[in-house]
Structures are given as C-alpha cells and as structure tokens.
Enzyme design. Structure first.
Site, PDB file in Angstrom:
ATOM      1  N   ASP A  58      16.722 -12.823  10.185  1.00  0.00           N
ATOM      2  CA  ASP A  58      15.431 -12.775   9.498  1.00  0.00           C
ATOM      3  C   ASP A  58      14.295 -12.852  10.521  1.00  0.00           C
ATOM      4  OD1 ASP A  58      13.167 -13.497   7.886  1.00  0.00           O
ATOM      5  OD2 ASP A  58      14.548 -14.304   6.377  1.00  0.00           O
ATOM      6  N   GLU A  83       9.455  -6.086   3.025  1.00  0.00           N
ATOM      7  CA  GLU A  83       9.755  -5.663   1.662  1.00  0.00           C
ATOM      8  C   GLU A  83       8.778  -4.529   1.399  1.00  0.00           C
ATOM      9  OE1 GLU A  83      12.066  -6.509  -0.434  1.00  0.00           O
ATOM     10  OE2 GLU A  83      12.951  -8.082   0.775  1.00  0.00           O
ATOM     11  N   THR A 133       0.760   0.276   6.491  1.00  0.00           N
ATOM     12  CA  THR A 133       0.666   1.285   5.446  1.00  0.00           C
ATOM     13  C   THR A 133      -0.781   1.631   5.104  1.00  0.00           C
ATOM     14  OG1 THR A 133       1.112   1.636   3.090  1.00  0.00           O
ATOM     15  CG2 THR A 133       0.874  -0.635   3.784  1.00  0.00           C
ATOM     16  N   ASP A 134      -0.980   2.821   4.556  1.00  0.00           N
ATOM     17  CA  ASP A 134      -2.320   3.204   4.088  1.00  0.00           C
ATOM     18  C   ASP A 134      -2.720   2.438   2.825  1.00  0.00           C
ATOM     19  OD1 ASP A 134      -0.625   4.454   2.234  1.00  0.00           O
ATOM     20  OD2 ASP A 134      -1.420   6.466   2.545  1.00  0.00           O
ATOM     21  N   GLU A 135      -1.732   1.809   2.172  1.00  0.00           N
ATOM     22  CA  GLU A 135      -2.035   1.144   0.891  1.00  0.00           C
ATOM     23  C   GLU A 135      -2.971  -0.047   1.064  1.00  0.00           C
ATOM     24  OE1 GLU A 135       1.065   0.585  -1.905  1.00  0.00           O
ATOM     25  OE2 GLU A 135       2.048   2.456  -1.382  1.00  0.00           O
ATOM     26  N   TYR A 159       2.469  -5.915  -2.946  1.00  0.00           N
ATOM     27  CA  TYR A 159       2.982  -5.318  -1.701  1.00  0.00           C
ATOM     28  C   TYR A 159       1.848  -5.049  -0.719  1.00  0.00           C
ATOM     29  CZ  TYR A 159       4.256  -1.569   1.525  1.00  0.00           C
ATOM     30  OH  TYR A 159       4.413  -0.800   2.667  1.00  0.00           O
ATOM     31  N   LYS A 163       0.975  -6.684   2.983  1.00  0.00           N
ATOM     32  CA  LYS A 163       0.878  -5.901   4.220  1.00  0.00           C
ATOM     33  C   LYS A 163      -0.505  -6.074   4.849  1.00  0.00           C
ATOM     34  CE  LYS A 163       3.437  -3.377   5.883  1.00  0.00           C
ATOM     35  NZ  LYS A 163       4.544  -3.589   6.884  1.00  0.00           N
ATOM     36  N   LEU A 199      10.022   7.629  -4.937  1.00  0.00           N
ATOM     37  CA  LEU A 199       9.873   8.826  -5.771  1.00  0.00           C
ATOM     38  C   LEU A 199      10.800   9.994  -5.382  1.00  0.00           C
ATOM     39  CD1 LEU A 199       8.252  10.227  -8.084  1.00  0.00           C
ATOM     40  CD2 LEU A 199       6.794  11.171  -6.285  1.00  0.00           C
ATOM     41  N   PRO A 214      11.770  10.114 -14.156  1.00  0.00           N
ATOM     42  CA  PRO A 214      10.659   9.339 -14.730  1.00  0.00           C
ATOM     43  C   PRO A 214       9.349   9.505 -13.949  1.00  0.00           C
ATOM     44  CG  PRO A 214      12.126   7.893 -13.484  1.00  0.00           C
ATOM     45  CD  PRO A 214      12.702   9.270 -13.381  1.00  0.00           C
ATOM     46  N   ASN A 258       1.813  13.611  -7.871  1.00  0.00           N
ATOM     47  CA  ASN A 258       3.238  13.327  -8.053  1.00  0.00           C
ATOM     48  C   ASN A 258       3.972  14.420  -8.825  1.00  0.00           C
ATOM     49  OD1 ASN A 258       2.903  10.919  -6.714  1.00  0.00           O
ATOM     50  ND2 ASN A 258       2.596   9.721  -8.588  1.00  0.00           N
ATOM     51  N   PRO A 292       1.694  -0.805 -13.445  1.00  0.00           N
ATOM     52  CA  PRO A 292       0.482  -1.641 -13.570  1.00  0.00           C
ATOM     53  C   PRO A 292      -0.354  -1.575 -12.286  1.00  0.00           C
ATOM     54  CG  PRO A 292       2.460  -2.902 -14.147  1.00  0.00           C
ATOM     55  CD  PRO A 292       2.933  -1.594 -13.577  1.00  0.00           C
ATOM     56  N   HIS A 294      -1.777   0.878 -10.918  1.00  0.00           N
ATOM     57  CA  HIS A 294      -1.367   2.045 -10.119  1.00  0.00           C
ATOM     58  C   HIS A 294      -2.542   2.654  -9.340  1.00  0.00           C
ATOM     59  CE1 HIS A 294       1.491   5.778 -10.378  1.00  0.00           C
ATOM     60  NE2 HIS A 294       1.196   5.438  -9.127  1.00  0.00           N
TER      61      HIS A 294
END
Ligand code: NAD
Ligand code: DAU
Length: 357
Positions: A58, A83, A133-135, A159, A163, A199, A214, A258, A292, A294
């Site tokens: 870890d 994660e 990440t870009d998020e 998430y 990050k 995805l 989905p 998407n 949720p 999104h």
C-alpha cells in the site's frame, strides 16, 4: 538505474510499465496493493524479467516504502496508484480518501525522507511525478474554453475531490520542502487492459455478451479521449524534460459526447464481429438513470505540453478506438478472467517480493 512506479498493475500504470521496459533497460519497482483494479495478468509478458520487481503493498505503508526506497534507490517515483472510478466513489468514498489523500500524503513523506538523504547530485536529479486528472477542474459548459493549467480547482465528485486534495499536497511538498515534483492532469484514457467498469471497455464487453449498453442520462456528456499509450509517452516526456514544480495538462484534443463513443464502438463491432442475426449492436443501447452530480463536459488544452516539450498524441480517435476494439476481440481470455475474477489468482502465481525481503 531504477524507477519506482505505484499502481502499475492498473490500467495506465501497467501500460506505462510495459512501454517503459520495451524501450529502456532501466528497471521498474512496481508497488501495487492489488485492489480489484490491479491485475498482474496484464503484466504476464514480464514474468521472469528481472527488470520488473513487483511488490504487493500500500502507498500508505510508510515502513514498506522506506525499505523499498532504501533498497532500490530509485532516481524517480511515479505515482499512478489511486482509486479511480467515479461511480465507486459515489457509492463508497472511504477508500478514495484513504488511498488518494492519506496514501499520497504518506508516500510524499516517505519520498521526502529518502530524497533528503540523497547526495547532492542524486537529490538534484530526483523526480516525484504525480499522475492526476482533468476532473479536478470541474465541469465546463458547451462554450467554455478548454481547461488550462491555470483553471481553478472545482472538483465535483468524491473521486475528483480526493484527487484535487492529492494535487494540493504534491504542490505543497514542493513549495514547502523543495521536493522536485511534476504533476500531470490528463483527460479520459482508453486502450488495452482497461477494466470493464469504465465506459469504453464496458460497452465492448457488454455488446459482445449480448447485454444492455447503459448510457447515463441523455448521453450528451462530453469527455476528451486520449489513447493510453499517448498518455504514457506524455508522462515519459514530462519525467525527462518537465520543469520541476510545474503542472502539465495532457489531452487528446478529442472531445466527444458519450453517445457518439457508444455508437462508434457499435459500428466497429458491427464491422469486425457482425451479429449472427444481422442486427446492429446499437439495438442494445439502453438509456439509464444519470450519475449523481454528473459533470457535463471536460476538455483539455494540452498546448503547454506541446509548446514546452513538443509532445503531441500519436493516435487519432479513429485509429485508437479501432486498435482498442481489435485488442478486446483478440484477448477474450483477459476479459473472461477479469469477469470471472480469475485474474486475482495471478497473485499466487507471480513473483511477489514481500516487505520482509
Ligand atoms: P486503475 O484503477 O486501473 O488502477 C489503479 C491501480 O492502483 C490498481 O492497480 C490498484 O491495485 C492500485 N492501487 C489502488 N490503491 C492502492 C494503494 N493504496 N496502494 C498501492 N496501489 C494501489 O486506475 P488507472 O485508470 O490506471 O489510473 C491511474 C492513475 O491515473 C490514477 O491516479 C488516476 O486518477 C489517473 N487518471 C486516470 C485516467 C483514466 O482515464 N483512467 C485519466 C486521468 C488520470
Ligand atoms: O477525465 C479523466 C477521468 O476519466 C479519470 O480521472 C477517471 O479515473 C476515469 O475513470 C474517467 O472518469 P469518467 O467518469 O469520465 O469515466 P467513465 O468511463 O466512468 O465514464 C465516462 C463517461 O461515460 C461519463 O460521462 C459517464 C458515462 N458512462 C459511464 C459508464 C461506466 C455511461 O454513460 N455509462 C456507463 O456505464
């Protein structure tokens, strides 16, 4: 010379390790906890290769890190371990806080202690590269310009918040302690060995199994897709030539909603693996309840990386997605073992260095 990579049994880290060892004799210490996302089968081609030293552990284990750093004396540490799945972070954020925040903190502290003790030359040459990440930048409207490195942090999911916190820790360890860090913030990756919870691999695998595809909400959320090997080449470039303390955005200049991604995957499967009844895989598309919170749109401005380091993606989306679909068709065993859970048995059959050695 050696580099230490965390999380290199996961999707991007494993692609990075495979590409690294295909192009260099510099060995890799791979520290990975082997969560559900860690898959040593991805690294099967390195079995018996003395340049790949796998350690199950870890990033939050300071004692293990101290012994690995002292033993292997890496000239760089690359942190891929995390994660990584937004939906899982919504269902259960705890692991995200532990690994992405606390784990990164402990890793930084262990690396700082190791780095502080290096002789001057080794200290100057050392790098800690944090893969992010870009998020962390939040969500764009349809008309907003793409994220630059100056964009404010506005993470929206557990998430991305975890990050973002890790990015801030990395920044602070440079600013306060002088640790020579580099951070990359990348857009959505796709390619070989991608766990079929995300995805693109989910759509390929479900389509072939005759299951529903989905699509969340209206399917018009936009992501900026980058072939994983281009992400790996960008990281190599930043590691070799990036300016210490700097952040580099990495992206494919390839924004797509998407539903267009899903339609493209279906069209490729219709061509490469047509259904016996002649119908299109598109008939399996099913619109489902939205995620949720999104985020509507991500887009990366990778201009800094191109201007400063001359990096550009090698793949277009057309070439990359074709290679990806072909890879999944050519590797049904990898997919089957992931789906059955058999990939986790690889821990028993692979060489595992323990903390005690
Ligand atoms: P992944 O989920 O496929 O792999 C993560 C790996 O980290 C796994 O092998 C897992 O076992 C390991 N790991 C998890 N917790 C650990 C811990 N506490 N200690 C040691 N190892 C641990 O993730 P990925 O898609 O390969 O992403 C790698 C990195 O890139 C992450 O930091 C992620 O935030 C970032 N990123 C991913 C994408 C993407 O599209 N996948 C895009 C941009 C950035
Ligand atoms: O932007 C970079 C990020 O990309 C990384 O930091 C993350 O680790 C990585 O998981 C990815 O996050 P996303 O949430 O964008 O990826 P995901 O593949 O989960 O979803 C992509 C888009 O597709 C998103 O808008 C949600 C949607 N989606 C996803 C799944 C799994 C669906 O419509 N249906 C699905 O079943």
């Amino acid at each position: 010379m050696t580099i230490l990579i965390t999380g290199a049994a996961g999707f991007i880290g494993a692609n990075f390790a495979l590409d690294w060892l295909a192009g260099s004799d510099e060995s890799v210490v791979n520290l990975d906890k082997l969560t559900y996302a860690g898959n040593l089968e991805t690294l099967a081609s390195l079995r018996g290769d003395a340049r790949h030293i796998f350690v199950q552990g870890d990033i939050g284990d300071g004692e293990l890190l101290a012994s690995l750093l002292a033993k292997h004396q890496p000239r760089a540490v690359l942190n891929f371990a995390a994660e990584s799945h937004v939906d899982r972070s919504i269902h259960g954020p705890e692991d995200f806080i532990q690994t992405n925040i606390v784990g990164t903190f402990r890793l930084l502290e262990s690396v700082r202690a190791y780095w502080s003790g290096l002789p001057a030359e080794g200290k100057a040459a050392f790098r800690f590269l944090h893969v992010s990440t870009d998020e962390v930048y939040g969500s764009l409207s349809a008309t907003d310009p793409a994220f630059t490195e100056q964009h404010r942090y506005e993470p929206n999911s557990p998430y991305s918040a975890s990050k973002a916190a890790s990015d801030h820790l990395v920044r602070a360890w440079h600013h306060t302690y002088g640790l020579p860090v580099l951070t990359t913030n990348c857009s959505n990756n796709y390619g070989p060995y991608h766990f079929p919870e995300k995805l693109i691999p989910l759509m390929i695998v479900n389509a072939l199994a005759g299951k529903a595809l989905p699509v969340y909400g209206d399917g018009m959320q936009v992501r900026d897709w980058l072939y994983v090997k281009d992400h790996c080449s960008a990281i190599r470039e930043v590691l070799a030539h990036g300016r210490v303390g700097e952040v580099y955005n990495v992206g494919g200049w390839n924004e797509k909603p998407n539903i267009e991604i899903v339609n493209t995957v279906c069209a490729l499967l219709d061509e490469l693996r047509p259904k016996a009844d002649g119908s299109s895989y598109r008939s399996q598309i099913s619109y489902v309840k939205d995620r949720p919170g999104h985020d509507r749109r991500y887009a990366i401005d990778a201009g800094k990386l191109e201007r400063e380091l001359g990096w550009k993606p090698a793949e277009t989306f057309d070439t990359g997605i074709r290679k990806t679909v072909q890879w999944y068709l050519a590797n049904p065993e990898w997919v089957a073992n992931v789906q059955s859970g058999a990939y986790r048995d690889w821990v028993q059959t692979q060489y595992v260095e323990t903390a005690a050695t």
